[in-house]
Each structure stands twice: as structure tokens, then as C-alpha cells.
Write an enzyme that holds these catalytic residues in place. Structure first.
Site, short mmCIF file in Angstrom:
data_model
loop_
_atom_site.label_atom_id
_atom_site.label_comp_id
_atom_site.label_asym_id
_atom_site.label_seq_id
_atom_site.Cartn_x
_atom_site.Cartn_y
_atom_site.Cartn_z
N SER A 211 0.83 -1.20 0.00
CA SER A 211 0.00 0.00 0.00
C SER A 211 0.86 1.26 0.00
O SER A 211 1.97 1.27 0.54
CB SER A 211 -0.88 -0.01 1.25
N TYR B 13 -2.15 -0.96 11.10
CA TYR B 13 -2.37 -1.49 9.75
C TYR B 13 -1.21 -1.10 8.83
O TYR B 13 -0.62 -1.94 8.16
CB TYR B 13 -3.69 -0.98 9.17
N LYS C 222 2.02 -3.41 6.80
CA LYS C 222 2.46 -3.39 5.39
C LYS C 222 3.96 -3.16 5.31
O LYS C 222 4.66 -3.79 4.51
CB LYS C 222 1.68 -2.32 4.60
#
Length: 340
Positions: free
Chosen positions: A126, A151, A155
Site C-alpha cells: 500500500s 495497519y 504493510k
């Protein structure tokens, strides 16, 4: 053709990627635990492609289940790994759930790939790894900033885990695809974005408001240093994004990669503000959207959009579909889901 494992293959991006893989002749096996998706998505994939992928309901946090899967499907030639929890707000409240789900599953898959004579791995990453970038558009060389949420951190950690594994395991080749903001649905309206509960993303909130499921859309701030004061993002049609995964996979299968571990930004290269997205929706749908400006939301970056040159030059890939295309397909999908 090669057998490809798609984890999280019944999710939004996963299902569209399965369609593109099957259209290219790949044999697809899906792993999904159905925690944020539905088995009914298989029907949509079958309706589009004329072929039903193999489906295994499985929790990737269970190491023994992952081992058993790879014993059963020892002929898997590539893995596209989407399966992960992805709500920023939830990750702040439930960090351990995110680290377990997003990191443990990745480790268990890589452990199995390490056993194979050759393994090809595509990671769903992302643009969140860049945070508020120092310079726009964002290139792959931009600094990876300290994550704003658990979150986002998963990544970053995920990319590091893959890179370190590639350094140690010569038989593993990997590409991390850092996408910007996927939106839209398949033109057939057989698959699309169907978030459980209140949507965390702008476009499904727009379509659910227009269809009457939500009372009003909140626009978080109109005092940012942008043309109309609202945040700017790079909104990429999910079908364009899905096709990029197939191109990246073929790069590895055909040994055209220039390094054992590579990263690519996937976006349109154009930033659109929240108000521009709303105007696009109103134009293609003919609906007037009920929205109001509210206070800024903590953690939102002002602007983020991709420099697309690396993906264009190396993968030979670029987006074909427009913001209007994406909004029209998202609206068509929403109406079909609600029986309108």
C-alpha cells in the site's frame, strides 16, 4: 497453464484479480476465511469467466492448515497474497489482531514457499508506507515513513519480512505492489466492493448514501492546502489494478525481473480531491449526493498520488479506465446489490 494461489481471493481486489487470471488461462485456487467476504462471490467470478476457481476455506493464522494446503497443492507456481485485515481505525483499537492476521499468515506462507524449488510471490502492499510524502508525485524511491497506524505498520513489516526472506532464500522471487486507492467494480456488476458494516472507504460510502442506505456522507475537512480544500488521493479502477497483478506475476514466471525483490507503485498518476470524486459520481449517476463538511479526521495525509513511470517502463502497464468509469461501475454494482 500454471496453478496460482490467490489468498483473500473472494475480497474486493482479490476477486477481480482472480477474474483476470482466469481470463489469461491460469488455474486459480483461492484461500479465504470469509471473515470479510462471501462465498457467493464465486458465483460472480464464474458468471464472468465461465470457470469456477478451486476454493479452500482456511484460516492462514493456523500454521498446520497452511502446511496441509501446500502439501495438497504442491504444484502451485505462484502466490498472490491479498489476505489481511485492512481497516485503519480498527487496527488502532485491535493492534494484536492486525499483527497476528497480517504478519503471522505471511510468515507461514513464506515458510512453505521456502520448501519449493522455485517460488513466485506477489504481495499486496500500500502507498500508506509513504505516509505524507515529502514530494509529489510519489516514486518508489520515496522514504518509507513511520506508520500512522498498526495497519500501515503491518504493510511496512510485511515488505521487510519478504525482502529479508528473498535475501536468504535464493529460490524465492517477490514483487510488492504498493497501491493507491482502488475503486469501482467489474463492468458486468457481477463482482464489486461490498464492505461489511459501515464502509471505511469513500466510494462505497458515496454509493450507499445515494442508494439510501446511509443518511449522509461526511467530508472530513475543507481547509487543506489543496485546490478545493479537500484531501487528494490517487483513485485507481480495480480492474486496472487487477490486471497489474497478472502482469507482475508473468514478470516473475518468465524470469524478467531485474532483482529478486522489486517494488512498484500502482496508481493513475493523477490526484483527485474528495469533492471531485463526489462531482464525478453526481455526473455519471444523475443523483444529487447528500453530504456535509465536517472537521478533519486525525491521521489523514493532505495529498498522495503516484509517479507511474516505473510501472510503465518496467511492467509495460498503465491504467486505461477513468474516474468516471470507476464511479459509474461502482454505482451499477451498488444498485444491483440493493435490487434497484
Amino acid at each position: 497453464m500454471s496453478k496460482i494461489l490467490v489468498t483473500g481471493g473472494l475480497g474486493f481486489i482479490g476477486s477481480h484479480t482472480v477474474v483476470e487470471l482466469q481470463n489469461e488461462g491460469f488455474e486459480v485456487v483461492i484461500i479465504d476465511d470469509l471473515s470479510n467476504s462471501s462465498e457467493a462471490v464465486l458465483d460472480g467470478i464464474t458468471a464472468i469467466t465461465g470457470k469456477t476457481p478451486i476454493f479452500e476455506k482456511l484460516d492462514l493464522r493456523e500454521k498446520a492448515s497452511v502446511e496441509a494446503f501446500f502439501t495438497k497443492h504442491s504444484d502451485v507456481k505462484g502466490v498472490i497474497h491479498f489476505a489481511a485485515s485492512k481497516a485503519v481505525g480498527e487496527s488502532v483499537k485491535e493492534p494484536l489482531l492486525y499483527y497476528e492476521n497480517n504478519i503471522s499468515a505471511l510468515v507461514y506462507i513464506l515458510k512453505e514457499l521456502k520448501k519449493l524449488p522455485e517460488a513466485n510471490f506477489i504481495f499486496s502492499s500500500s502507498c500508506t508506507v509513504y505516509g505524507q510524502a515529502d514530494k509529489l508525485p510519489i516514486t518508489e524511491d520515496a522514504a518509507v515513513k513511520q506508520a500512522e497506524s498498526p495497519y500501515g505498520n503491518t504493510k511496512q513489516i510485511g515488505e521487510e519480512v519478504i525482502q529479508h526472506t528473498c535475501n536468504a532464500v535464493r529460490s524465492l522471487k517477490a514483487i510488492a505492489l504498493r497501491y493507491f486507492n482502488p475503486i469501482g467494480a467489474h463492468e458486468s456488476a457481477n463482482i464489486g466492493e461490498l464492505p461489511l458494516g459501515v464502509p471505511q472507504n469513500l466510494v462505497p460510502f458515496i454509493t450507499q448514501t445515494a442508494v439510501g442506505l446511509r443518511e449522509q456522507l461526511s467530508v472530513f475537512g475543507d481547509d487543506y492546502p489543496t485546490q478545493d480544500g479537500t484531501c487528494i488521493r490517487d483513485y485507481i479502477h480495480v480492474v486496472d489494478l487487477a490486471k497489474a497483478h497478472v502482469v507482475a506475476l508473468k514478470r516473475l514466471l518468465e524470469a524478467k525481473n531485474k532483482a529478486q525483490y522489486e517494488t512498484f507503485n500502482l496508481g493513475t498518476g493523477t490526484g483527485s480531491s474528495v469533492l471531485e470524486v463526489i462531482k464525478s459520481f453526481e455526473k455519471v449517476s444523475g443523483e444529487k449526493l447528500n453530504y456535509k463538511i465536517v472537521d478533519r479526521r486525525a491521521g489523514d495525509v493532505v495529498a498522495a498520488y503516484a509517479d507511474t513511470n516505473h510501472a510503465k517502463n518496467e511492467l509495460g502497464w498503465e491504467t486505461k479506465l477513468t474516474l468516471d468509469d470507476a464511479m459509474a461501475s461502482a454505482w451499477k454494482w451498488e444498485k444491483k446489490v440493493r435490487g434497484k
